[in-house]
Design a protein around this motif. Structure first.
Motif, PDB file in Angstrom:
ATOM      1  N   GLN A   8       0.722  -1.282   0.112  1.00  0.00           N
ATOM      2  CA  GLN A   8      -0.049   0.091   0.017  1.00  0.00           C
ATOM      3  C   GLN A   8       0.881   1.317  -0.040  1.00  0.00           C
ATOM      4  O   GLN A   8       0.724   2.145  -0.818  1.00  0.00           O
ATOM      5  CB  GLN A   8      -1.033  -0.012   1.123  1.00  0.00           C
ATOM      6  CG  GLN A   8      -2.274  -0.773   1.163  1.00  0.00           C
ATOM      7  CD  GLN A   8      -3.223  -0.606   2.242  1.00  0.00           C
ATOM      8  OE1 GLN A   8      -2.924  -0.462   3.407  1.00  0.00           O
ATOM      9  NE2 GLN A   8      -4.330  -0.543   2.054  1.00  0.00           N
ATOM     10  N   ALA A   9       1.821   1.452   0.955  1.00  0.00           N
ATOM     11  CA  ALA A   9       2.719   2.521   1.036  1.00  0.00           C
ATOM     12  C   ALA A   9       3.428   2.778  -0.313  1.00  0.00           C
ATOM     13  O   ALA A   9       3.691   3.848  -0.729  1.00  0.00           O
ATOM     14  CB  ALA A   9       3.660   2.297   2.264  1.00  0.00           C
ATOM     15  N   GLN A  10       4.099   1.600  -0.978  1.00  0.00           N
ATOM     16  CA  GLN A  10       4.712   1.888  -2.285  1.00  0.00           C
ATOM     17  C   GLN A  10       3.959   2.119  -3.297  1.00  0.00           C
ATOM     18  O   GLN A  10       4.035   3.353  -4.195  1.00  0.00           O
ATOM     19  CB  GLN A  10       5.450   0.465  -2.567  1.00  0.00           C
ATOM     20  CG  GLN A  10       6.616   0.102  -1.647  1.00  0.00           C
ATOM     21  CD  GLN A  10       7.809   0.693  -1.689  1.00  0.00           C
ATOM     22  OE1 GLN A  10       7.806   1.697  -2.046  1.00  0.00           O
ATOM     23  NE2 GLN A  10       8.943  -0.203  -1.057  1.00  0.00           N
ATOM     24  N   GLY A  11       2.561   1.966  -3.117  1.00  0.00           N
ATOM     25  CA  GLY A  11       1.673   2.390  -4.204  1.00  0.00           C
ATOM     26  C   GLY A  11       1.349   3.626  -3.901  1.00  0.00           C
ATOM     27  O   GLY A  11       1.156   4.619  -5.228  1.00  0.00           O
ATOM     28  N   GLU A  12       1.284   4.053  -2.898  1.00  0.00           N
ATOM     29  CA  GLU A  12       1.009   5.735  -2.654  1.00  0.00           C
ATOM     30  C   GLU A  12       2.221   6.493  -2.968  1.00  0.00           C
ATOM     31  O   GLU A  12       1.879   7.605  -3.352  1.00  0.00           O
ATOM     32  CB  GLU A  12       0.463   5.727  -1.128  1.00  0.00           C
ATOM     33  CG  GLU A  12      -0.870   5.196  -0.595  1.00  0.00           C
ATOM     34  CD  GLU A  12      -1.196   5.456   0.807  1.00  0.00           C
ATOM     35  OE1 GLU A  12      -0.437   6.355   1.455  1.00  0.00           O
ATOM     36  OE2 GLU A  12      -1.814   4.697   1.348  1.00  0.00           O
ATOM     37  N   LYS A  13       3.422   5.799  -2.931  1.00  0.00           N
ATOM     38  CA  LYS A  13       4.527   6.693  -3.231  1.00  0.00           C
ATOM     39  C   LYS A  13       4.811   6.665  -4.855  1.00  0.00           C
ATOM     40  O   LYS A  13       5.547   7.252  -5.316  1.00  0.00           O
ATOM     41  CB  LYS A  13       5.621   6.101  -2.578  1.00  0.00           C
ATOM     42  CG  LYS A  13       5.579   6.725  -1.208  1.00  0.00           C
ATOM     43  CD  LYS A  13       6.067   8.057  -0.967  1.00  0.00           C
ATOM     44  CE  LYS A  13       7.598   8.452  -1.454  1.00  0.00           C
ATOM     45  NZ  LYS A  13       7.801   9.817  -1.251  1.00  0.00           N
ATOM     46  N   GLY A  14       4.033   5.867  -5.530  1.00  0.00           N
ATOM     47  CA  GLY A  14       4.077   5.892  -6.966  1.00  0.00           C
ATOM     48  C   GLY A  14       5.275   4.764  -7.457  1.00  0.00           C
ATOM     49  O   GLY A  14       5.475   4.808  -8.618  1.00  0.00           O
ATOM     50  N   ASN A  15       5.780   3.934  -6.539  1.00  0.00           N
ATOM     51  CA  ASN A  15       6.954   3.047  -6.689  1.00  0.00           C
ATOM     52  C   ASN A  15       6.174   1.896  -7.161  1.00  0.00           C
ATOM     53  O   ASN A  15       5.936   0.907  -6.499  1.00  0.00           O
ATOM     54  CB  ASN A  15       7.480   2.746  -5.374  1.00  0.00           C
ATOM     55  CG  ASN A  15       8.307   3.877  -4.902  1.00  0.00           C
ATOM     56  OD1 ASN A  15       8.622   4.893  -5.635  1.00  0.00           O
ATOM     57  ND2 ASN A  15       8.661   4.004  -3.702  1.00  0.00           N
ATOM     58  N   ARG A  16       5.982   1.596  -8.472  1.00  0.00           N
ATOM     59  CA  ARG A  16       5.099   0.506  -8.935  1.00  0.00           C
ATOM     60  C   ARG A  16       5.893  -0.805  -9.001  1.00  0.00           C
ATOM     61  O   ARG A  16       5.386  -1.721  -8.611  1.00  0.00           O
ATOM     62  CB  ARG A  16       4.739   0.888 -10.384  1.00  0.00           C
ATOM     63  CG  ARG A  16       3.970  -0.232 -11.180  1.00  0.00           C
ATOM     64  CD  ARG A  16       2.747  -0.566 -10.249  1.00  0.00           C
ATOM     65  NE  ARG A  16       2.062  -1.909 -11.203  1.00  0.00           N
ATOM     66  CZ  ARG A  16       0.926  -2.359 -10.452  1.00  0.00           C
ATOM     67  NH1 ARG A  16       0.654  -2.340  -9.220  1.00  0.00           N
ATOM     68  NH2 ARG A  16       0.450  -3.370 -11.360  1.00  0.00           N
ATOM     69  N   ALA A  17       7.139  -0.601  -9.118  1.00  0.00           N
ATOM     70  CA  ALA A  17       7.895  -1.749  -9.174  1.00  0.00           C
ATOM     71  C   ALA A  17       8.066  -2.425  -7.708  1.00  0.00           C
ATOM     72  O   ALA A  17       7.877  -3.602  -7.573  1.00  0.00           O
ATOM     73  CB  ALA A  17       9.390  -1.562  -9.556  1.00  0.00           C
ATOM     74  N   ALA A  18       8.216  -1.599  -6.666  1.00  0.00           N
ATOM     75  CA  ALA A  18       8.287  -1.967  -5.332  1.00  0.00           C
ATOM     76  C   ALA A  18       6.969  -2.692  -4.828  1.00  0.00           C
ATOM     77  O   ALA A  18       7.041  -3.346  -3.915  1.00  0.00           O
ATOM     78  CB  ALA A  18       8.873  -0.767  -4.443  1.00  0.00           C
ATOM     79  N   GLU A  19       5.892  -1.874  -5.283  1.00  0.00           N
ATOM     80  CA  GLU A  19       4.559  -2.426  -5.040  1.00  0.00           C
ATOM     81  C   GLU A  19       4.453  -3.758  -5.450  1.00  0.00           C
ATOM     82  O   GLU A  19       3.907  -4.526  -4.734  1.00  0.00           O
ATOM     83  CB  GLU A  19       3.778  -1.214  -5.590  1.00  0.00           C
ATOM     84  CG  GLU A  19       1.909  -1.885  -5.021  1.00  0.00           C
ATOM     85  CD  GLU A  19       0.991  -0.970  -5.937  1.00  0.00           C
ATOM     86  OE1 GLU A  19      -0.150  -1.355  -5.610  1.00  0.00           O
ATOM     87  OE2 GLU A  19       1.161  -0.042  -6.612  1.00  0.00           O
ATOM     88  N   LEU A  20       4.846  -4.160  -6.763  1.00  0.00           N
ATOM     89  CA  LEU A  20       4.692  -5.289  -7.313  1.00  0.00           C
ATOM     90  C   LEU A  20       5.328  -6.484  -6.594  1.00  0.00           C
ATOM     91  O   LEU A  20       5.196  -7.631  -6.255  1.00  0.00           O
ATOM     92  CB  LEU A  20       4.988  -5.249  -9.040  1.00  0.00           C
ATOM     93  CG  LEU A  20       4.124  -4.498  -9.831  1.00  0.00           C
ATOM     94  CD1 LEU A  20       4.638  -4.521 -11.048  1.00  0.00           C
ATOM     95  CD2 LEU A  20       2.817  -5.563 -10.009  1.00  0.00           C
ATOM     96  N   ALA A  21       6.636  -6.049  -5.917  1.00  0.00           N
ATOM     97  CA  ALA A  21       7.508  -6.879  -5.447  1.00  0.00           C
ATOM     98  C   ALA A  21       6.927  -7.451  -4.022  1.00  0.00           C
ATOM     99  O   ALA A  21       6.950  -8.461  -3.687  1.00  0.00           O
ATOM    100  CB  ALA A  21       8.857  -6.197  -5.211  1.00  0.00           C
ATOM    101  N   ALA A  22       6.286  -6.390  -3.220  1.00  0.00           N
ATOM    102  CA  ALA A  22       5.881  -6.604  -2.284  1.00  0.00           C
ATOM    103  C   ALA A  22       4.429  -7.170  -2.203  1.00  0.00           C
ATOM    104  O   ALA A  22       4.146  -8.329  -1.495  1.00  0.00           O
ATOM    105  CB  ALA A  22       5.464  -5.357  -1.333  1.00  0.00           C
ATOM    106  N   ARG A  23       3.628  -7.268  -3.203  1.00  0.00           N
ATOM    107  CA  ARG A  23       2.385  -8.139  -3.473  1.00  0.00           C
ATOM    108  C   ARG A  23       2.813  -9.617  -3.829  1.00  0.00           C
ATOM    109  O   ARG A  23       2.343 -10.513  -3.653  1.00  0.00           O
ATOM    110  CB  ARG A  23       1.412  -7.529  -4.547  1.00  0.00           C
ATOM    111  CG  ARG A  23       1.218  -6.193  -4.203  1.00  0.00           C
ATOM    112  CD  ARG A  23      -0.148  -5.670  -4.988  1.00  0.00           C
ATOM    113  NE  ARG A  23      -0.837  -4.227  -4.313  1.00  0.00           N
ATOM    114  CZ  ARG A  23      -1.475  -4.014  -3.440  1.00  0.00           C
ATOM    115  NH1 ARG A  23      -1.689  -5.243  -2.656  1.00  0.00           N
ATOM    116  NH2 ARG A  23      -1.780  -3.030  -3.137  1.00  0.00           N
ATOM    117  N   ALA A  24       4.011  -9.441  -4.482  1.00  0.00           N
ATOM    118  CA  ALA A  24       4.423 -10.930  -5.076  1.00  0.00           C
ATOM    119  C   ALA A  24       4.674 -11.732  -3.663  1.00  0.00           C
ATOM    120  O   ALA A  24       4.448 -13.129  -3.646  1.00  0.00           O
ATOM    121  CB  ALA A  24       5.714 -10.771  -5.839  1.00  0.00           C
ATOM    122  N   GLU A  25       5.440 -11.072  -2.826  1.00  0.00           N
ATOM    123  CA  GLU A  25       5.861 -11.897  -1.444  1.00  0.00           C
ATOM    124  C   GLU A  25       4.387 -12.305  -0.817  1.00  0.00           C
ATOM    125  O   GLU A  25       4.470 -13.307  -0.118  1.00  0.00           O
ATOM    126  CB  GLU A  25       6.530 -10.977  -0.650  1.00  0.00           C
ATOM    127  CG  GLU A  25       8.099 -10.548  -1.009  1.00  0.00           C
ATOM    128  CD  GLU A  25       8.684 -11.669  -1.265  1.00  0.00           C
ATOM    129  OE1 GLU A  25       8.521 -12.882  -0.630  1.00  0.00           O
ATOM    130  OE2 GLU A  25       9.511 -11.728  -2.217  1.00  0.00           O
TER     131      GLU A  25
END
Length: 484
Positions: free
Chosen positions: A418-435
């Motif tokens: 959620q936090a990575q998504g709010e920051k616009g860090n799409r790649a990091a958001e995908l990585a967190a959702r992958a975990e």
């Protein structure tokens, strides 16, 4: 802390556990210790692999309660018992499933699942602990592995077939149950007799563990007796009585064994009462008016710590229904009386966030963390509050450290995504959702997320190297998972 979305539920097989045979009190101490004999067919290492696979499937298929406070409570209680258990060969993990049915089950790798309905039925922490101690004994004595080994002696192909059926039962209940019945049909009576002795042994060892852990040993026969009396003539008994039947001789056996220990007066547990109230308020499936009515009826007769816990639970319902002033009237005195109580800090944080009093919540949590800097509930609460307050950088800093320290906690990864998504860090958001996906055994989706993340970052960057390395790890995990 606000609740996360739950996955849909279906029934997990909890077969291979049955009732006990008659036994006289004087023979308890002469029972053989047979819990160490299953290693020839199924090693501890293999059990750990199966346990990890089971847990990933359960996260994907059952409504596991991810509430940090309740998770913290059941882990602390479980490990208090494990610290006084014998023959511990695996790490232990205790978790709650949101289900009003009275049930608990243990499986490979030290995993113990407890239905939230146990809180609604157990009248004391000792009664609740008696169920946990019984399940711990099933694991330390390796009852599931021994049952399978017993079957494998009769048929060399049975061990692999039974393990496959059990795994299938989680992924596809109807097919798994049918496969298991087909696997064991030739020796049903032998299986029943074998698991009856398992129940007898788990009761005996569980009571000893209760005694060494400082609980009331009479709680086990008391809980079993009340359960048997209530459902004696029920057309549909609870799941626990289907997997752990309670004939009169088994209740007599536990009572005789408990009577061999000195009587002990155990003070009511504040944490158990608070956890129970939290279950009723948020995880019992009650409408808000029904929950408030439940608390009001109990409060008419309550005194002391029980009254405090009921007021706490009622405050939670009021917070969740937007009745903030009424919630303050109940919660503020509790927090003044016990400012370091994590249950009260957590609910005060919910109330502050609802009223947008972010600085108040942050100050309280920072103060609490100075005393307990590694406390998971407080860390998640502060990260959540930072996020709600728009201080995403502060939240990210905490969550990156938290997920590193607690890689199997879905709360951390969910909040980090959620936090990575709010920051616009799409790649990091995908990585967190992958975990999160990997923790649910959804390997293909997890790998796909990491591939997308790798494609979004700069070529030959450190992030790309890290994502590509994780893709390789997940592929290996997928192969091991499939091989089971």
């Amino acid at each position: 802390m606000s609740r996360l979305k739950k996955a849909p539920a279906y029934l997990l097989i909890t077969a291979l556990l049955s009732s006990s045979l008659p036994i006289h009190a004087e023979t308890f101490n002469s029972l053989p210790e047979i819990g160490t004999t299953a290693a020839s067919t199924l090693t501890i290492e293999k059990e750990l692999e199966y346990g990890d696979a089971y847990m990933r499937m359960l996260r994907a298929s059952r409504p596991i309660i991810s509430d940090p406070l309740l998770a913290d409570y059941v882990q602390d209680l479980g490990h208090r018992l494990v610290a006084n258990a014998n023959d511990v060969r695996t790490p232990f993990n205790f978790f709650l499933i949101q289900n009003r049915e009275i049930n608990a089950f243990a499986f490979f790798g030290g995993y113990v699942a407890l239905h939230s309905g146990l809180f609604l039925y157990a009248k004391s922490e000792s009664e609740f602990a008696s169920v946990v101690a019984h399940e711990i004994a099933h694991i330390t004595q390796r009852h599931l592995a021994r049952s399978m080994e017993d079957q494998a002696k009769k048929s060399p192909a049975t061990m692999a077939a039974m393990i496959g059926s059990l795994m299938l039962a989680i992924a596809s209940p109807e097919a798994g149950m049918a496969a298991l019945h087909a696997t064991t049909a030739a020796s049903v009576q032998g299986q029943i007799n074998y698991t009856r002795s398992n129940e007898k042994e788990a009761d005996r060892i569980g009571i000893a563990t209760l005694a060494k852990s400082g609980f009331d040993v009479q709680a086990m026969p008391r809980f079993f007796g009340r359960l048997a009396d209530q459902y004696r003539y029920a057309s549909k008994p609870p799941a626990m009585l289907l997997t752990h039947p309670l004939p009169e001789d088994r209740i007599s056996d536990t009572r005789s064994r408990a009577n061999q220990f000195p009587a002990r007066r155990v003070e009511p547990s504040d944490r158990y009462l608070l956890a129970r109230s939290r279950i009723v308020a948020r995880f019992a499936g009650l409408e808000s008016e029904a929950a408030l009515d439940w608390f009001d009826r109990k409060l008419r007769k309550a005194k002391g710590q029980q009254k405090l816990a009921l007021n706490y639970g009622k405050a939670l319902v009021l917070i969740d229904t937007g009745k903030y002033q009424e919630a303050h009237a109940l919660l503020d005195p509790l927090l003044v009386a016990e400012p370091n109580n994590r249950f009260f800090i957590d609910s005060a944080t919910d109330l502050d966030i609802a009223e947008k009093k972010y600085d108040t919540a942050i100050s309280r949590l920072q103060s609490a963390l100075k005393q307990s800097p590694e406390q998971k509930v407080l860390r998640l609460n502060l990260a959540h509050t930072y996020q709600e307050a728009g201080k995403v950088d502060d939240s990210l800093s905490m969550l990156l450290r938290y997920t590193y320290d607690n890689p199997k906690d879905t709360n951390g990864w969910y909040m980090l995504a959620q936090a990575q998504g709010e920051k616009g860090n799409r790649a990091a958001e995908l990585a967190a959702r992958a975990e999160l996906l990997a923790l649910r055994g959804l390997w293909d989706k997890a790998i796909k997320n990491y591939i997308q993340a790798s494609q979004l970052v700069e070529v030959n960057s450190l992030d790309q190297a890290r994502y590509d390395a994780r893709i390789d790890q997940l592929r290996l995990s997928r192969e091991k998972f499939a091989a089971l």
